[in-house]
Write an enzyme that holds these catalytic residues in place. Structure first.
Site, PDB file in Angstrom:
ATOM      1  N   HIS A  80       0.835  -1.209   0.000  1.00  0.00           N
ATOM      2  CA  HIS A  80       0.000   0.000   0.000  1.00  0.00           C
ATOM      3  C   HIS A  80       0.866   1.254   0.000  1.00  0.00           C
ATOM      4  O   HIS A  80       0.615   2.191  -0.764  1.00  0.00           O
ATOM      5  CB  HIS A  80      -0.922   0.018   1.221  1.00  0.00           C
ATOM      6  CG  HIS A  80      -1.681   1.303   1.362  1.00  0.00           C
ATOM      7  ND1 HIS A  80      -2.842   1.572   0.672  1.00  0.00           N
ATOM      8  CD2 HIS A  80      -1.427   2.415   2.089  1.00  0.00           C
ATOM      9  CE1 HIS A  80      -3.276   2.783   0.974  1.00  0.00           C
ATOM     10  NE2 HIS A  80      -2.422   3.320   1.830  1.00  0.00           N
ATOM     11  N   HIS A 132       1.314   4.784  -2.865  1.00  0.00           N
ATOM     12  CA  HIS A 132       1.610   6.199  -2.619  1.00  0.00           C
ATOM     13  C   HIS A 132       2.797   6.762  -3.402  1.00  0.00           C
ATOM     14  O   HIS A 132       2.706   7.842  -3.992  1.00  0.00           O
ATOM     15  CB  HIS A 132       1.906   6.417  -1.125  1.00  0.00           C
ATOM     16  CG  HIS A 132       0.712   6.518  -0.247  1.00  0.00           C
ATOM     17  ND1 HIS A 132      -0.040   7.665  -0.120  1.00  0.00           N
ATOM     18  CD2 HIS A 132       0.134   5.611   0.577  1.00  0.00           C
ATOM     19  CE1 HIS A 132      -1.020   7.466   0.747  1.00  0.00           C
ATOM     20  NE2 HIS A 132      -0.938   6.227   1.183  1.00  0.00           N
ATOM     21  N   GLU A 157      -5.536   9.740  -0.551  1.00  0.00           N
ATOM     22  CA  GLU A 157      -5.964   8.346  -0.368  1.00  0.00           C
ATOM     23  C   GLU A 157      -6.970   7.894  -1.426  1.00  0.00           C
ATOM     24  O   GLU A 157      -6.865   6.781  -1.941  1.00  0.00           O
ATOM     25  CB  GLU A 157      -6.565   8.153   1.027  1.00  0.00           C
ATOM     26  CG  GLU A 157      -5.560   8.239   2.157  1.00  0.00           C
ATOM     27  CD  GLU A 157      -4.627   7.026   2.230  1.00  0.00           C
ATOM     28  OE1 GLU A 157      -4.879   6.020   1.543  1.00  0.00           O
ATOM     29  OE2 GLU A 157      -3.628   7.109   2.968  1.00  0.00           O
ATOM     30  N   SER A 191      -4.138   0.749  -4.870  1.00  0.00           N
ATOM     31  CA  SER A 191      -3.714  -0.512  -4.265  1.00  0.00           C
ATOM     32  C   SER A 191      -4.847  -1.486  -4.006  1.00  0.00           C
ATOM     33  O   SER A 191      -4.596  -2.637  -3.648  1.00  0.00           O
ATOM     34  CB  SER A 191      -2.959  -0.243  -2.952  1.00  0.00           C
ATOM     35  OG  SER A 191      -3.816   0.367  -1.992  1.00  0.00           O
TER      36      SER A 191
END
Length: 253
Positions: free
Chosen positions: A125, A130, A171, A190
């Site tokens: 993740h 990111h 996010e 993700s």
């Protein structure tokens, strides 16, 4: 300990070293499976900045990232680096790291039995989701300035409101490019479930509005029913200036 840790204050106790040589062949195979499951959808629906960043920082599809190698390619582009941490950080430590252009990165990887979902972030993740976006200068500046702003605020109610901006951009952010909605938020990049939820039309997509974002509470226990699409990354960078104006005017109390 990571270089520059003396400037990180509350984050220092959480800094660790990535023991890259300790990863097993099975763990590398799990990484490869995770990436392989996501790449067809990502290549078709991720924004161009994410796809460019993925290659610019040298992510491999067959090996867990070596963060020191990633940082050698990332830092010259935006000043950011992925800094290994022991796990979940309290807010003050998290904001201190963002303000210093260091993204707190867990080094553990989910098991093969938990490919689809885990409750806490892992290296898949954190890095796959990111870090490619941190190679984009405007997004990178937005994230650093977000950390600087939040580090200066003590009012938890105000932080919760501003946290919605992070949630619906970093996010779970969407962007319109060439007439199509593309994904860039890590939770969409993700997660096959969250991304498919958007692509199949089960989630309403509204044009990004700072007021709408700040007034939309975060719900972490269900698939999103509403997300926001920006027109450019300049838009979210400029939104931080608007947030500062709102704070100064007492509008987020």
């Amino acid at each position: 300990m990571a270089t520059g840790s003396a400037t990180l204050g509350a984050a220092e106790p959480y800094l660790i070293q990535q023991q890259w040589t300790a990863y097993t062949a099975e763990q590398h195979a799990t990484w490869a499976e995770l990436v392989g499951r996501r790449m067809p959808q990502i290549e078709a629906h991720a924004c161009k900045e994410y796809l460019e960043g993925f290659h610019q920082i040298g992510l491999r599809t067959d090996l867990i990232p070596n963060l020191s190698e990633v940082n050698q390619r990332l830092r010259p582009r935006s000043g950011w680096r992925a800094t290994p941490v022991s796990g979940f950080l309290p807010p003050d430590a998290f904001f201190a790291m963002l303000a210093a252009r260091q993204f707190p990165t867990t080094t553990w990887l989910r098991s093969r039995e938990s490919l689809e979902y885990i409750p806490e972030p892992d290296i898949f993740h954190d890095v796959f989701g990111h870090v490619p976006m941190h190679a984009h200068p405007v997004f990178a500046d937005f994230l650093a300035h977000y950390g600087q702003l939040c580090a200066s605020i003590e009012d938890e109610a105000v932080l919760e409101r501003i946290g919605r901006l992070f949630w619906y951009t970093v996010e779970f952010g969407l962007i319109r490019q060439h007439g199509r909605v593309r994904v860039y938020g890590s939770g969409l990049i993700s997660s096959n479930g969250e991304c498919t939820n958007v692509l199949e039309g089960h989630c309403q997509v509204q044009n990004f509005s700072l007021d709408a974002v700040l007034n939309t509470p975060v719900q972490v226990d269900q698939m999103h029913k509403l997300l926001f699409a920006i027109e450019s990354f300049d838009q979210i960078y400029e939104s931080l200036q608007q947030v500062q104006q709102k704070i100064a005017a007492g509008e987020l109390v």
